[in-house]
Design an enzyme around this catalytic site. Sequence first.
Site, PDB file in Angstrom:
ATOM      1  N   CYS A 115      -9.439   4.243  -2.372  1.00  0.00           N
ATOM      2  CA  CYS A 115     -10.205   5.314  -1.740  1.00  0.00           C
ATOM      3  C   CYS A 115     -10.929   4.824  -0.486  1.00  0.00           C
ATOM      4  CB  CYS A 115     -11.144   5.979  -2.744  1.00  0.00           C
ATOM      5  SG  CYS A 115     -11.691   7.610  -2.182  1.00  0.00           S
ATOM      6  N   HIS A 219      -7.591   7.481  -6.880  1.00  0.00           N
ATOM      7  CA  HIS A 219      -8.378   6.659  -7.811  1.00  0.00           C
ATOM      8  C   HIS A 219      -7.590   6.388  -9.098  1.00  0.00           C
ATOM      9  CE1 HIS A 219     -12.439   6.368  -6.011  1.00  0.00           C
ATOM     10  NE2 HIS A 219     -12.183   7.543  -5.469  1.00  0.00           N
ATOM     11  N   GLU A 221      -7.989   4.096 -11.211  1.00  0.00           N
ATOM     12  CA  GLU A 221      -8.869   3.636 -12.304  1.00  0.00           C
ATOM     13  C   GLU A 221      -9.399   4.804 -13.129  1.00  0.00           C
ATOM     14  OE1 GLU A 221      -9.817   3.984  -9.250  1.00  0.00           O
ATOM     15  OE2 GLU A 221     -11.883   4.743  -9.216  1.00  0.00           O
TER      16      GLU A 221
END
Length: 242
Positions: A115, A219, A221
């Site tokens: 990001c 993202h 994660e």
Amino acid sequence: MRPVIGITCSLTVSAIGDSIYTLERNIIALDYVRAIEYAGGTPLLIPHVGDIECINQYLGVLDGLILSGGGDIDPLLFGQEPHQNIGSVDCVRDEMELRLTQKALDQDLPILAICRGIQMLNVAAGGTIYQDIASEMPPPTLCHSQQGAGWYTSHTIDILSESRLLQIVGSPTARVNSFHHQAVREVGEGFIVTAKAKDNVIEAIESPTHRFALGIQYHPEMMWERHPEVLNLFTTFLKACR
Ligand code: MN
């Protein structure tokens, strides 16, 4: 031995009660920590230090670096004045990450940039940023600031063939989440664009000449627990760190 993965942090500033004094904290979403731990690495949080000796020492300890998400990058770092829609800027973080990233690239330390991280990676390589997609890119642009859950994949990306990202994802299209109002503009030296959204917003860049220097605008994660195939991004990154 597990590779040691540095993760850069964000800054929060809050008031202490009703006093005029403020408390500054370096924080990080645990999603980054959990993803690296689960994929087989040892996460190490990197606070905002200013001393170049500290930065050099971190680089000596690390097997890989994650540039995490966060606020906007100071546009003066890529030769622009601030656009009226720019968000919060933390010039201390910017300076620390810029030095850390440039040195990591010089030393060919594996980098996974997420990001805001893709933007920092691009600026460190001499590239530029759209400070505000909606007002600076040709309309119509898509919604890149989704309102849904973090794991919700709100738009599609098209991935360049023969890219590292394609090897990792295993398909020329994928759905990703989206929490950004900025994006890569001119790509930094030595990097290529390896994924775009349907409105031409750049969603991934990588260096073909480094061991692993990959930036993604989404993202992962926040995605891997619901979309297990996304974990491959972290495991491939960690393999490059050994
Ligand atoms: Mn997006």
